[in-house]
Design an enzyme around this catalytic site. Structure first.
Site, mmCIF file in Angstrom:
data_model
loop_
_atom_site.group_PDB
_atom_site.id
_atom_site.type_symbol
_atom_site.label_atom_id
_atom_site.label_comp_id
_atom_site.label_asym_id
_atom_site.label_seq_id
_atom_site.Cartn_x
_atom_site.Cartn_y
_atom_site.Cartn_z
ATOM 1 N N SER A 193 37.406 -58.486 -52.766
ATOM 2 C CA SER A 193 37.176 -59.626 -53.522
ATOM 3 C C SER A 193 35.740 -59.786 -53.913
ATOM 4 C CB SER A 193 37.823 -60.846 -52.829
ATOM 5 O OG SER A 193 37.203 -61.977 -53.306
ATOM 6 N N ALA A 194 35.488 -60.455 -54.841
ATOM 7 C CA ALA A 194 33.838 -60.872 -55.102
ATOM 8 C C ALA A 194 33.417 -61.803 -54.220
ATOM 9 C CB ALA A 194 33.827 -61.232 -56.470
ATOM 10 N N TYR A 212 39.040 -66.913 -45.322
ATOM 11 C CA TYR A 212 39.552 -65.793 -46.071
ATOM 12 C C TYR A 212 38.583 -64.835 -46.319
ATOM 13 C CZ TYR A 212 40.666 -63.909 -50.809
ATOM 14 O OH TYR A 212 41.157 -62.861 -51.528
ATOM 15 N N LYS A 261 38.138 -60.680 -45.982
ATOM 16 C CA LYS A 261 37.687 -59.485 -46.760
ATOM 17 C C LYS A 261 36.399 -58.769 -46.413
ATOM 18 C CE LYS A 261 41.533 -59.931 -49.044
ATOM 19 N NZ LYS A 261 42.467 -58.663 -49.498
ATOM 20 N N ASN A 279 44.244 -72.165 -57.441
ATOM 21 C CA ASN A 279 43.510 -71.684 -58.395
ATOM 22 C C ASN A 279 43.441 -72.164 -59.641
ATOM 23 O OD1 ASN A 279 44.213 -68.718 -56.528
ATOM 24 N ND2 ASN A 279 42.174 -69.330 -56.802
ATOM 25 N N VAL A 331 39.030 -81.249 -62.647
ATOM 26 C CA VAL A 331 37.881 -80.259 -62.858
ATOM 27 C C VAL A 331 36.687 -80.425 -61.608
ATOM 28 C CG1 VAL A 331 35.849 -79.459 -64.542
ATOM 29 C CG2 VAL A 331 38.400 -80.032 -65.215
HETATM 30 C C1 UD1 Z 1 38.361 -68.575 -55.237
HETATM 31 C C2 UD1 Z 1 37.876 -67.861 -53.900
HETATM 32 C C3 UD1 Z 1 37.909 -66.414 -54.003
HETATM 33 C C4 UD1 Z 1 39.224 -65.918 -54.206
HETATM 34 C C5 UD1 Z 1 39.904 -66.466 -55.353
HETATM 35 C C6 UD1 Z 1 41.341 -66.031 -55.927
HETATM 36 C C7 UD1 Z 1 35.785 -68.755 -53.041
HETATM 37 C C8 UD1 Z 1 34.421 -69.383 -53.169
HETATM 38 N N1 UD1 Z 1 36.458 -68.427 -54.011
HETATM 39 O O1 UD1 Z 1 37.729 -68.116 -56.289
HETATM 40 O O2 UD1 Z 1 37.575 -65.946 -52.770
HETATM 41 O O3 UD1 Z 1 39.194 -64.551 -54.282
HETATM 42 O O4 UD1 Z 1 39.809 -67.922 -55.496
HETATM 43 O O5 UD1 Z 1 42.225 -66.492 -54.827
HETATM 44 O O6 UD1 Z 1 36.327 -69.033 -51.730
HETATM 45 N N2 UD1 Z 1 38.814 -75.286 -60.539
HETATM 46 C C9 UD1 Z 1 39.043 -76.585 -60.931
HETATM 47 N N3 UD1 Z 1 40.055 -77.255 -60.729
HETATM 48 C C10 UD1 Z 1 41.068 -76.496 -60.049
HETATM 49 C C11 UD1 Z 1 40.954 -75.052 -59.646
HETATM 50 C C12 UD1 Z 1 39.812 -74.484 -59.611
HETATM 51 O O7 UD1 Z 1 38.025 -77.136 -61.614
HETATM 52 O O8 UD1 Z 1 42.036 -77.066 -59.757
HETATM 53 C C13 UD1 Z 1 37.631 -74.645 -60.589
HETATM 54 C C14 UD1 Z 1 36.640 -74.442 -59.327
HETATM 55 O O9 UD1 Z 1 36.011 -75.224 -59.196
HETATM 56 C C15 UD1 Z 1 35.944 -72.949 -60.087
HETATM 57 C C16 UD1 Z 1 36.987 -72.355 -61.127
HETATM 58 O O10 UD1 Z 1 37.818 -73.455 -61.583
HETATM 59 O O11 UD1 Z 1 34.756 -73.311 -60.579
HETATM 60 C C17 UD1 Z 1 37.483 -71.252 -60.366
HETATM 61 O O12 UD1 Z 1 38.158 -71.513 -59.295
HETATM 62 P P1 UD1 Z 1 39.463 -70.761 -58.535
HETATM 63 O O13 UD1 Z 1 40.660 -70.170 -59.587
HETATM 64 O O14 UD1 Z 1 40.052 -71.406 -57.386
HETATM 65 O O15 UD1 Z 1 38.561 -69.418 -58.305
HETATM 66 P P2 UD1 Z 1 37.290 -69.081 -57.326
HETATM 67 O O16 UD1 Z 1 37.023 -70.502 -56.598
HETATM 68 O O17 UD1 Z 1 36.325 -68.561 -58.224
#
Ligand code: UD1
Length: 379
Positions: A157-158, A183, A187, A233, A251
């Site tokens: 994962s990134a 988590y 990784k 996510n 958000v």
């Molecule tokens: C997260 C994990 C990453 C993991 C990935 C997939 C971290 C920092 N990141 O990525 O390790 O591989 O999930 O499981 O640990 N968001 C909202 N509302 C929501 C959900 C998300 O605003 O209900 C925003 C988050 O703040 C973020 C973006 O959407 O800015 C993406 O979030 P998400 O889909 O959870 O992925 P990551 O945080 O990038």
């Protein structure tokens, strides 16, 4: 009554041109965690590309009618590809189960997806995460070693990059620093174990695929992401709001140093990601490939949370209720990949862009409002 998803399967099969060529079957690959989101999409592409697969999964994060049946996702893959998926309900920590499996089949390689993957849960249950993700991988590589199968693709994962020191993220960016949750650390630790393994024995060939943010679904709408709990996510949460299963999207943060204040991510279509595994497999089985190598799988382009919301509204025609709320702890402002190394060395590039990611997610969500359990809800 014929369920909606079955009708769409028949329609999809009738319009997608069948491959009539009798090209030679390719190698057999062991897939761990193949019942899940990324695994099932990868298997669909592999079967289309004439690989055979044997899948193990402990069913901890995918839906099956019962413990002895294959996950619903894999039944759908069989329908879609008209190929058989061999399935065993086996845990990667079950060494004797793994050894039996390696004795029963001749595997050319292993693709290792099986892992726990909720960031928030990992903070509450770190030991379970290290046990499954790190010790589980150790158990798998021990069984591979005992049975002389030394080619491995690992789902990384990134998150291993931690907080970016520069963007876009290249594979040379330091890893293991400022990772905020177990988590992500699991990784990173596993990557380090695999690197050490390859230094210790040059027969091992290992590819670490560092995924950015996988979203979307198979264009048939038959398989997709099916979170068993409240989604963590963004995309699955967003699509559950669109279908009316959840009231609104929070958000997380609108004061990031980005044009609209919301976080920016590199969303990658699941089919592109799945195809990345095929290219990695080709690389791994090339006699010239040696050691352990990491590749980013991303598009190289970032979209903000609100840009994704707008794209989803555009393609679905639905209004998404959202509320701007506090930042989520541990989140990063901007993350996107430099995918050039994968283009150069794997001959892979992500081709699907944001609207297609939303369209395919929406089709899957509409056809399966309750995920894989939808069939049981039919009257
Ligand atoms: C997260 C994990 C990453 C993991 C990935 C997939 C971290 C920092 N990141 O990525 O390790 O591989 O999930 O499981 O640990 N968001 C909202 N509302 C929501 C959900 C998300 O605003 O209900 C925003 C988050 O703040 C973020 C973006 O959407 O800015 C993406 O979030 P998400 O889909 O959870 O992925 P990551 O945080 O990038």
């Amino acid at each position: 009554m014929i369920p909606y998803w079955l009708l769409s399967c028949l329609l999809y099969l009738s319009i997608s041109s069948p491959k009539l060529s009798e090209a030679k079957q390719k190698a057999t690959v062991l897939i761990t965690g193949g019942g899940g989101y990324i695994g099932s999409h990868t298997i669909a592409e592999m079967l289309d590309d004439k690989y055979s697969v044997v899948v193990i999964d402990n069913l901890s994060n995918c839906y099956a009618f019962n413990d002895t049946e294959k996950p619903e996702s894999l039944k759908r893959v069989e329908m879609l590809t008209k190929k058989k998926v061999i399935f065993h309900n086996t845990d990667i920590r079950d060494s004797s189960g793994l050894n039996k499996l390696f004795k029963s089949y001749k595997f050319a390689a292993v693709i290792h997806f099986a892992a726990l993957k909720s960031v928030s849960e990992s903070v509450r249950k770190p030991v379970e995460y290290y046990e499954n993700n790190v010790a589980g991988t150790n158990s798998l590589i021990q069984a591979m070693k005992n049975n002389n199968v030394k080619k491995l693709i690992y789902s990384s994962s990134a998150t291993v990059y931690g907080s970016p020191q520069y963007l876009p993220l290249t594979e040379k960016h330091p890893t293991g620093q400022n990772i905020t949750n177990p988590y992500g650390k699991s990784k990173y630790f596993t990557e380090e174990i695999l690197k050490d393994l390859s230094y210790s024995d040059n027969e091992w060939k290992i590819i670490l695929l560092r995924y950015f943010n996988p979203v979307g679904a198979h264009p048939s709408g038959l398989i997709g992401e099916d979170p068993t709990d409240i989604p963590n996510n963004l995309m699955p949460y967003l699509s559950q709001v669109a279908i009316g299963r959840r009231n609104h999207l929070d958000v997380f943060g609108s004061d990031y140093p980005t044009p609209d204040g919301t976080g920016i991510r590199d969303f990658i279509h699941i089919t592109d990601l799945a195809i990345g595994h095929l290219r990695a497999l080709e690389k791994l089985t090339n006699p010239a490939f040696k050691g352990c190598r990491a590749y980013n799988l991303g598009t190289g382009k970032g979209y903000s949370v609100l840009e994704l919301v707008k794209a989803f509204e555009r393609v679905s025609g639905r209004r998404i209720n959202y509320k701007l709320t506090e930042r989520r702890k541990g989140d990063l402002a901007i993350v996107y990949a430099d995918p050039k190394l994968a283009e150069k060395e794997l001959n892979w590039i992500a081709k699907r862009y944001i609207d297609q990611m939303c369209e395919d997610t929406w089709r899957w969500q509409r056809q399966n409002p309750n995920g894989y359990q939808s069939d049981q809800d039919e009257p």
